[in-house]
Design a protein around this motif. Structure first.
Motif, PDB file in Angstrom:
ATOM      1  N   GLY A  10       0.810  -1.204   0.000  1.00 56.32           N
ATOM      2  CA  GLY A  10       0.000   0.000   0.000  1.00 56.32           C
ATOM      3  C   GLY A  10       0.841   1.250   0.000  1.00 56.32           C
ATOM      4  O   GLY A  10       2.037   1.213  -0.297  1.00 56.32           O
ATOM      5  N   LEU A  11       0.195   2.345   0.343  1.00 58.95           N
ATOM      6  CA  LEU A  11       0.848   3.662   0.369  1.00 58.95           C
ATOM      7  C   LEU A  11       1.081   4.067   1.825  1.00 58.95           C
ATOM      8  O   LEU A  11       0.168   3.973   2.655  1.00 58.95           O
ATOM      9  CB  LEU A  11      -0.048   4.680  -0.330  1.00 58.95           C
ATOM     10  CG  LEU A  11       0.391   6.148  -0.285  1.00 58.95           C
ATOM     11  CD1 LEU A  11       1.704   6.328  -1.032  1.00 58.95           C
ATOM     12  CD2 LEU A  11      -0.690   7.043  -0.866  1.00 58.95           C
ATOM     13  N   VAL A  12       2.291   4.512   2.113  1.00 64.97           N
ATOM     14  CA  VAL A  12       2.634   4.920   3.474  1.00 64.97           C
ATOM     15  C   VAL A  12       3.582   6.100   3.400  1.00 64.97           C
ATOM     16  O   VAL A  12       4.335   6.247   2.427  1.00 64.97           O
ATOM     17  CB  VAL A  12       3.265   3.740   4.250  1.00 64.97           C
ATOM     18  CG1 VAL A  12       4.579   3.308   3.613  1.00 64.97           C
ATOM     19  CG2 VAL A  12       3.442   4.071   5.715  1.00 64.97           C
ATOM     20  N   GLN A  13       3.546   6.939   4.408  1.00 64.83           N
ATOM     21  CA  GLN A  13       4.455   8.085   4.440  1.00 64.83           C
ATOM     22  C   GLN A  13       5.838   7.648   4.918  1.00 64.83           C
ATOM     23  O   GLN A  13       5.981   6.663   5.647  1.00 64.83           O
ATOM     24  CB  GLN A  13       3.916   9.153   5.380  1.00 64.83           C
ATOM     25  CG  GLN A  13       2.698   9.893   4.835  1.00 64.83           C
ATOM     26  CD  GLN A  13       2.305  11.069   5.713  1.00 64.83           C
ATOM     27  OE1 GLN A  13       2.596  11.105   6.890  1.00 64.83           O
ATOM     28  NE2 GLN A  13       1.620  12.036   5.114  1.00 64.83           N
ATOM     29  N   ALA A  14       6.822   8.397   4.505  1.00 62.00           N
ATOM     30  CA  ALA A  14       8.192   8.132   4.943  1.00 62.00           C
ATOM     31  C   ALA A  14       8.256   8.141   6.471  1.00 62.00           C
ATOM     32  O   ALA A  14       7.641   8.989   7.120  1.00 62.00           O
ATOM     33  CB  ALA A  14       9.147   9.164   4.362  1.00 62.00           C
ATOM     34  N   GLY A  15       8.979   7.177   7.012  1.00 62.34           N
ATOM     35  CA  GLY A  15       9.072   7.027   8.460  1.00 62.34           C
ATOM     36  C   GLY A  15       8.044   6.080   9.029  1.00 62.34           C
ATOM     37  O   GLY A  15       8.132   5.677  10.193  1.00 62.34           O
ATOM     38  N   GLY A  16       7.072   5.720   8.229  1.00 61.24           N
ATOM     39  CA  GLY A  16       6.013   4.839   8.683  1.00 61.24           C
ATOM     40  C   GLY A  16       6.375   3.373   8.566  1.00 61.24           C
ATOM     41  O   GLY A  16       7.519   3.008   8.232  1.00 61.24           O
ATOM     42  N   SER A  17       5.393   2.523   8.853  1.00 56.14           N
ATOM     43  CA  SER A  17       5.602   1.077   8.847  1.00 56.14           C
ATOM     44  C   SER A  17       4.552   0.392   8.003  1.00 56.14           C
ATOM     45  O   SER A  17       3.451   0.904   7.802  1.00 56.14           O
ATOM     46  CB  SER A  17       5.537   0.525  10.275  1.00 56.14           C
ATOM     47  OG  SER A  17       6.539   1.081  11.099  1.00 56.14           O
ATOM     48  N   LEU A  18       4.913  -0.791   7.543  1.00 51.55           N
ATOM     49  CA  LEU A  18       4.003  -1.611   6.752  1.00 51.55           C
ATOM     50  C   LEU A  18       4.401  -3.063   6.986  1.00 51.55           C
ATOM     51  O   LEU A  18       5.592  -3.365   7.180  1.00 51.55           O
ATOM     52  CB  LEU A  18       4.125  -1.250   5.279  1.00 51.55           C
ATOM     53  CG  LEU A  18       2.923  -1.386   4.360  1.00 51.55           C
ATOM     54  CD1 LEU A  18       1.736  -0.598   4.875  1.00 51.55           C
ATOM     55  CD2 LEU A  18       3.288  -0.925   2.952  1.00 51.55           C
ATOM     56  N   ARG A  19       3.422  -3.937   6.954  1.00 50.79           N
ATOM     57  CA  ARG A  19       3.709  -5.359   7.143  1.00 50.79           C
ATOM     58  C   ARG A  19       3.189  -6.136   5.947  1.00 50.79           C
ATOM     59  O   ARG A  19       2.000  -6.084   5.639  1.00 50.79           O
ATOM     60  CB  ARG A  19       3.058  -5.891   8.426  1.00 50.79           C
ATOM     61  CG  ARG A  19       3.475  -7.311   8.787  1.00 50.79           C
ATOM     62  CD  ARG A  19       2.854  -7.726  10.108  1.00 50.79           C
ATOM     63  NE  ARG A  19       3.280  -9.037  10.564  1.00 50.79           N
ATOM     64  CZ  ARG A  19       4.340  -9.239  11.329  1.00 50.79           C
ATOM     65  NH1 ARG A  19       5.072  -8.214  11.742  1.00 50.79           N
ATOM     66  NH2 ARG A  19       4.679 -10.472  11.711  1.00 50.79           N
ATOM     67  N   LEU A  20       4.070  -6.844   5.286  1.00 49.77           N
ATOM     68  CA  LEU A  20       3.697  -7.696   4.162  1.00 49.77           C
ATOM     69  C   LEU A  20       3.565  -9.131   4.641  1.00 49.77           C
ATOM     70  O   LEU A  20       4.273  -9.560   5.551  1.00 49.77           O
ATOM     71  CB  LEU A  20       4.746  -7.621   3.056  1.00 49.77           C
ATOM     72  CG  LEU A  20       5.091  -6.232   2.518  1.00 49.77           C
ATOM     73  CD1 LEU A  20       6.104  -6.357   1.378  1.00 49.77           C
ATOM     74  CD2 LEU A  20       3.852  -5.494   2.059  1.00 49.77           C
ATOM     75  N   SER A  21       2.678  -9.848   4.001  1.00 48.41           N
ATOM     76  CA  SER A  21       2.498 -11.251   4.340  1.00 48.41           C
ATOM     77  C   SER A  21       2.498 -12.085   3.062  1.00 48.41           C
ATOM     78  O   SER A  21       1.969 -11.652   2.035  1.00 48.41           O
ATOM     79  CB  SER A  21       1.191 -11.454   5.096  1.00 48.41           C
ATOM     80  OG  SER A  21       1.060 -12.783   5.543  1.00 48.41           O
ATOM     81  N   CYS A  22       3.075 -13.259   3.141  1.00 52.32           N
ATOM     82  CA  CYS A  22       3.107 -14.194   2.026  1.00 52.32           C
ATOM     83  C   CYS A  22       2.484 -15.503   2.498  1.00 52.32           C
ATOM     84  O   CYS A  22       2.994 -16.130   3.431  1.00 52.32           O
ATOM     85  CB  CYS A  22       4.536 -14.425   1.564  1.00 52.32           C
ATOM     86  SG  CYS A  22       4.730 -15.709   0.304  1.00 52.32           S
ATOM     87  N   THR A  23       1.397 -15.905   1.864  1.00 47.29           N
ATOM     88  CA  THR A  23       0.730 -17.155   2.212  1.00 47.29           C
ATOM     89  C   THR A  23       1.197 -18.253   1.266  1.00 47.29           C
ATOM     90  O   THR A  23       1.134 -18.088   0.047  1.00 47.29           O
ATOM     91  CB  THR A  23      -0.786 -17.003   2.139  1.00 47.29           C
ATOM     92  OG1 THR A  23      -1.198 -15.961   3.038  1.00 47.29           O
ATOM     93  CG2 THR A  23      -1.479 -18.292   2.537  1.00 47.29           C
ATOM     94  N   VAL A  24       1.634 -19.356   1.843  1.00 52.45           N
ATOM     95  CA  VAL A  24       2.170 -20.478   1.081  1.00 52.45           C
ATOM     96  C   VAL A  24       1.126 -21.598   1.027  1.00 52.45           C
ATOM     97  O   VAL A  24       0.570 -21.980   2.049  1.00 52.45           O
ATOM     98  CB  VAL A  24       3.459 -21.013   1.717  1.00 52.45           C
ATOM     99  CG1 VAL A  24       4.072 -22.110   0.864  1.00 52.45           C
ATOM    100  CG2 VAL A  24       4.450 -19.876   1.938  1.00 52.45           C
ATOM    101  N   SER A  25       0.884 -22.127  -0.162  1.00 53.26           N
ATOM    102  CA  SER A  25      -0.053 -23.227  -0.301  1.00 53.26           C
ATOM    103  C   SER A  25       0.421 -24.160  -1.407  1.00 53.26           C
ATOM    104  O   SER A  25       1.404 -23.893  -2.089  1.00 53.26           O
ATOM    105  CB  SER A  25      -1.464 -22.710  -0.614  1.00 53.26           C
ATOM    106  OG  SER A  25      -1.480 -22.024  -1.852  1.00 53.26           O
TER     107      SER A  25
END
Length: 119
Positions: A10-25
């Motif tokens: 997604g979109l986030v401002q500099a200094g911010g945080s984001l969490r990505l997830s990868c689902t394996v199947s």
């Protein structure tokens, strides 16, 4: 066949945080390496982080050390990438990938998720 599906971009401002997830199947392995890569427009694909599924042995690219953390959850079959202190130069499409222990090449890839950091 192994399926990898990324989410959380997604979109986030500099200094911010984001969490990505990868689902394996699909076909799974008792042990393998899971990795995160990224590619910005006009640039080569870059290694971000990897972890061994059977034992927590994370490795990070120099540009993200100290800011990103990779983790895996065997019960949920997910590999997450926690990204803190984000910078504009972290903007890219992030890909989840997997490779078997005996291989040097990542054979399985997700479709990617866009991360945009505004400055």
């Amino acid at each position: 066949q192994v399926q990898l599906v990324e989410s959380g971009g997604g979109l986030v401002q500099a200094g911010g945080s984001l969490r990505l997830s990868c689902t394996v199947s699909g076909r799974t392995f008792s042990d393998c390496f899971m990795g995160w890569f990224r590619q910005a427009p006009g640039k080569e694909r870059e290694f971000v982080a990897s972890v061994r599924w059977g034992a927590y042995m994370p490795t990070y690219g120099n540009s993200v050390k100290g800011r990103f953390t990779i983790s895996r959850d065997s019960a949920k079959s997910t590999v997450d990438l926690q990204m803190n202190s984000l910078k504009a130069e972290d903007t890219a499409v992030y890909y989840c990938a997997a490779r078997i222990l005996s291989s040097q090449k990542y054979e399985y890839w997700g479709q990617g998720t866009q991360v945009t950091v505004s400055s």
